[in-house]
Design a protein around this motif. Sequence first.
Motif, PDB file in Angstrom:
ATOM      1  N   SER A 120      22.246  18.420 -44.980  1.00 55.97           N
ATOM      2  CA  SER A 120      22.110  18.985 -46.172  1.00 55.97           C
ATOM      3  C   SER A 120      20.997  20.057 -46.146  1.00 55.97           C
ATOM      4  O   SER A 120      19.821  19.341 -45.734  1.00 55.97           O
ATOM      5  N   VAL A 121      21.171  20.749 -47.287  1.00 57.45           N
ATOM      6  CA  VAL A 121      19.839  21.814 -47.370  1.00 57.45           C
ATOM      7  C   VAL A 121      19.960  22.034 -48.874  1.00 57.45           C
ATOM      8  O   VAL A 121      21.225  22.216 -49.635  1.00 57.45           O
ATOM      9  N   LEU A 122      19.065  22.514 -49.574  1.00 60.51           N
ATOM     10  CA  LEU A 122      18.816  22.925 -50.937  1.00 60.51           C
ATOM     11  C   LEU A 122      17.585  23.979 -50.663  1.00 60.51           C
ATOM     12  O   LEU A 122      16.398  23.984 -50.459  1.00 60.51           O
ATOM     13  N   LEU A 123      18.055  24.903 -51.276  1.00 60.42           N
ATOM     14  CA  LEU A 123      17.313  26.254 -51.589  1.00 60.42           C
ATOM     15  C   LEU A 123      16.776  26.371 -52.949  1.00 60.42           C
ATOM     16  O   LEU A 123      17.525  26.673 -53.907  1.00 60.42           O
ATOM     17  N   LEU A 124      15.435  26.482 -53.261  1.00 53.82           N
ATOM     18  CA  LEU A 124      15.143  26.867 -54.733  1.00 53.82           C
ATOM     19  C   LEU A 124      14.021  28.126 -54.592  1.00 53.82           C
ATOM     20  O   LEU A 124      14.117  28.717 -53.563  1.00 53.82           O
ATOM     21  N   ASP A 125      13.632  28.572 -55.572  1.00 50.86           N
ATOM     22  CA  ASP A 125      12.990  29.706 -55.869  1.00 50.86           C
ATOM     23  C   ASP A 125      11.641  29.743 -54.864  1.00 50.86           C
ATOM     24  O   ASP A 125      11.208  30.633 -53.998  1.00 50.86           O
ATOM     25  N   LYS A 126      10.895  28.669 -54.843  1.00 45.04           N
ATOM     26  CA  LYS A 126       9.805  28.339 -53.964  1.00 45.04           C
ATOM     27  C   LYS A 126       9.544  27.669 -52.844  1.00 45.04           C
ATOM     28  O   LYS A 126       9.042  27.594 -51.960  1.00 45.04           O
ATOM     29  N   LEU A 127      10.598  26.707 -53.272  1.00 44.25           N
ATOM     30  CA  LEU A 127      10.638  25.536 -51.880  1.00 44.25           C
ATOM     31  C   LEU A 127      11.980  25.372 -51.512  1.00 44.25           C
ATOM     32  O   LEU A 127      12.848  26.097 -52.013  1.00 44.25           O
ATOM     33  N   PHE A 128      12.190  24.731 -50.551  1.00 44.76           N
ATOM     34  CA  PHE A 128      13.471  24.247 -50.068  1.00 44.76           C
ATOM     35  C   PHE A 128      13.250  22.797 -49.317  1.00 44.76           C
ATOM     36  O   PHE A 128      12.261  22.338 -48.948  1.00 44.76           O
ATOM     37  N   TYR A 129      14.422  22.182 -49.237  1.00 43.61           N
ATOM     38  CA  TYR A 129      14.635  20.876 -48.791  1.00 43.61           C
ATOM     39  C   TYR A 129      15.613  20.766 -47.918  1.00 43.61           C
ATOM     40  O   TYR A 129      16.641  21.333 -47.717  1.00 43.61           O
ATOM     41  N   CYS A 130      15.447  19.987 -46.926  1.00 41.31           N
ATOM     42  CA  CYS A 130      16.675  19.751 -45.832  1.00 41.31           C
ATOM     43  C   CYS A 130      16.297  18.049 -45.437  1.00 41.31           C
ATOM     44  O   CYS A 130      15.512  17.356 -45.542  1.00 41.31           O
ATOM     45  N   GLY A 131      17.721  17.575 -44.826  1.00 43.44           N
ATOM     46  CA  GLY A 131      17.578  16.117 -44.534  1.00 43.44           C
ATOM     47  C   GLY A 131      18.603  15.841 -43.311  1.00 43.44           C
ATOM     48  O   GLY A 131      19.765  16.595 -43.288  1.00 43.44           O
ATOM     49  N   ASN A 132      18.485  15.267 -42.441  1.00 47.49           N
ATOM     50  CA  ASN A 132      19.341  14.650 -41.576  1.00 47.49           C
ATOM     51  C   ASN A 132      19.087  12.986 -41.415  1.00 47.49           C
ATOM     52  O   ASN A 132      18.561  12.556 -41.997  1.00 47.49           O
ATOM     53  N   GLU A 133      19.495  12.549 -40.019  1.00 47.37           N
ATOM     54  CA  GLU A 133      19.544  11.352 -39.720  1.00 47.37           C
ATOM     55  C   GLU A 133      17.835  10.999 -39.729  1.00 47.37           C
ATOM     56  O   GLU A 133      17.415   9.523 -39.436  1.00 47.37           O
ATOM     57  N   ASN A 134      16.902  11.847 -39.409  1.00 46.90           N
ATOM     58  CA  ASN A 134      15.555  11.363 -39.447  1.00 46.90           C
ATOM     59  C   ASN A 134      14.896  11.359 -40.848  1.00 46.90           C
ATOM     60  O   ASN A 134      13.530  11.233 -40.796  1.00 46.90           O
ATOM     61  N   GLY A 135      15.544  11.752 -41.831  1.00 48.10           N
ATOM     62  CA  GLY A 135      15.041  11.668 -43.174  1.00 48.10           C
ATOM     63  C   GLY A 135      14.965  12.860 -43.916  1.00 48.10           C
ATOM     64  O   GLY A 135      15.471  13.828 -43.503  1.00 48.10           O
ATOM     65  N   LEU A 136      14.177  13.021 -45.085  1.00 47.18           N
ATOM     66  CA  LEU A 136      14.150  14.054 -45.882  1.00 47.18           C
ATOM     67  C   LEU A 136      12.669  14.841 -45.595  1.00 47.18           C
ATOM     68  O   LEU A 136      11.625  14.391 -45.704  1.00 47.18           O
ATOM     69  N   PHE A 137      12.773  16.288 -45.723  1.00 41.72           N
ATOM     70  CA  PHE A 137      11.845  17.412 -45.570  1.00 41.72           C
ATOM     71  C   PHE A 137      11.859  18.217 -46.472  1.00 41.72           C
ATOM     72  O   PHE A 137      12.877  18.534 -47.118  1.00 41.72           O
ATOM     73  N   TYR A 138      10.775  18.857 -46.727  1.00 41.50           N
ATOM     74  CA  TYR A 138      10.525  20.143 -47.673  1.00 41.50           C
ATOM     75  C   TYR A 138       9.451  21.134 -47.266  1.00 41.50           C
ATOM     76  O   TYR A 138       8.808  20.799 -46.427  1.00 41.50           O
ATOM     77  N   GLY A 139       9.600  22.273 -47.660  1.00 46.46           N
ATOM     78  CA  GLY A 139       8.811  23.042 -47.211  1.00 46.46           C
ATOM     79  C   GLY A 139       8.799  24.404 -48.329  1.00 46.46           C
ATOM     80  O   GLY A 139       9.502  24.444 -49.137  1.00 46.46           O
ATOM     81  N   HIS A 140       7.736  25.068 -48.174  1.00 42.72           N
ATOM     82  CA  HIS A 140       7.375  26.340 -49.015  1.00 42.72           C
ATOM     83  C   HIS A 140       8.010  27.663 -48.391  1.00 42.72           C
ATOM     84  O   HIS A 140       7.903  27.694 -47.070  1.00 42.72           O
ATOM     85  N   ARG A 141       8.899  28.208 -49.161  1.00 40.81           N
ATOM     86  CA  ARG A 141       9.457  29.396 -48.678  1.00 40.81           C
ATOM     87  C   ARG A 141       8.504  30.456 -47.945  1.00 40.81           C
ATOM     88  O   ARG A 141       8.715  31.339 -47.277  1.00 40.81           O
ATOM     89  N   SER A 142       7.183  30.533 -48.433  1.00 44.45           N
ATOM     90  CA  SER A 142       6.204  31.348 -47.893  1.00 44.45           C
ATOM     91  C   SER A 142       5.906  30.967 -46.513  1.00 44.45           C
ATOM     92  O   SER A 142       5.785  32.180 -45.858  1.00 44.45           O
ATOM     93  N   ASN A 143       5.795  30.042 -45.955  1.00 45.94           N
ATOM     94  CA  ASN A 143       5.485  29.802 -44.610  1.00 45.94           C
ATOM     95  C   ASN A 143       6.423  28.838 -43.898  1.00 45.94           C
ATOM     96  O   ASN A 143       6.504  28.709 -42.859  1.00 45.94           O
ATOM     97  N   ARG A 144       7.501  28.040 -44.553  1.00 44.44           N
ATOM     98  CA  ARG A 144       8.582  27.427 -43.960  1.00 44.44           C
ATOM     99  C   ARG A 144       8.214  26.519 -43.145  1.00 44.44           C
ATOM    100  O   ARG A 144       8.924  26.242 -41.923  1.00 44.44           O
TER     101      ARG A 144
END
Length: 285
Positions: A120-144
């Motif tokens: 699963s992935v979620l794209l927001l204005d400044k952040l993004f989220y993603c997840g799989n069998e290893n858990g949930l992660f987030y990042g900033h769109r500026s550096n990813r």
Amino acid sequence: IRKERVIKLAGTGTKNIFYTNSKNEIFNIDKKIYNTNPYLSEIRFIETDGTNIYYGGSNALYKNDLQIFDSGFKSFSIRNDSILTSTTFGLNFLSTENPKMLFIINQAKEKVDIHGRMFSVLLLDKLFYCGNENGLFYGHRSNRALNPICLTDDQTTVTINGVLESSDGLIWVATEGHGVFVLKDNIPIRHFSKELLDLNIHSMRIDNRNNIWLSTRLGLNKIEKFGSNYTVSSLTSYHGLPSDYVSDTYCHDDILYVATDAGLVKVNLQEINYKELRPLTFFMF
């Protein structure tokens, strides 16, 4: 009556409703086939941005009926003119107007272990989220760059099946075996587990009234927020659904579409009486 398994749902308002079946056919609500693509062997997602319909999966990504990328995709999220998808190679940032690969997160260069496709992935204005069998992660769109989010006190690894944002800015996380978590500023503030029909969430959707719909093998849960409190209600075969196995939902106002193993169901929510549990009226396509 179409007595076949319905896999995915998407729509804009109450007029343009699309769904996919196990034969990889895409239908709109007036029973006409929108697209049958023999090249796409497995449709894994179908989404709309209000104007266009995006779908893809095993080996391609399509905008309406035009192939815009040739690769195997697992999940999809759109925000304005940007798209975030996942493949076996990592995360892909695409432009809706110029659909070429803009960036791939190279897992070999990341400190976070992201082997395996993101479910699963979620794209927001400044952040993004993603997840799989290893858990949930987030990042900033500026550096990813990816950062892990711990959902449990004991740091148990949780498999992520869905991520979305509600209108109040909260992040909702559907899991495999752990129910649903609610995050504020990337910190869990609420965990739904015992209130739910099942802890394995197939699909999580949000409607235009900010209600959360959870699809499970045991039926459908609806989470409503009233101030700082939440209520959880259920919809199952006991209420009249033809099957408890729910794959996906789409809801706008009081009209709910439910994808089940026994077909596509249209429900008028005003007709449901949860106390008397009287049968609801549904139509199958």
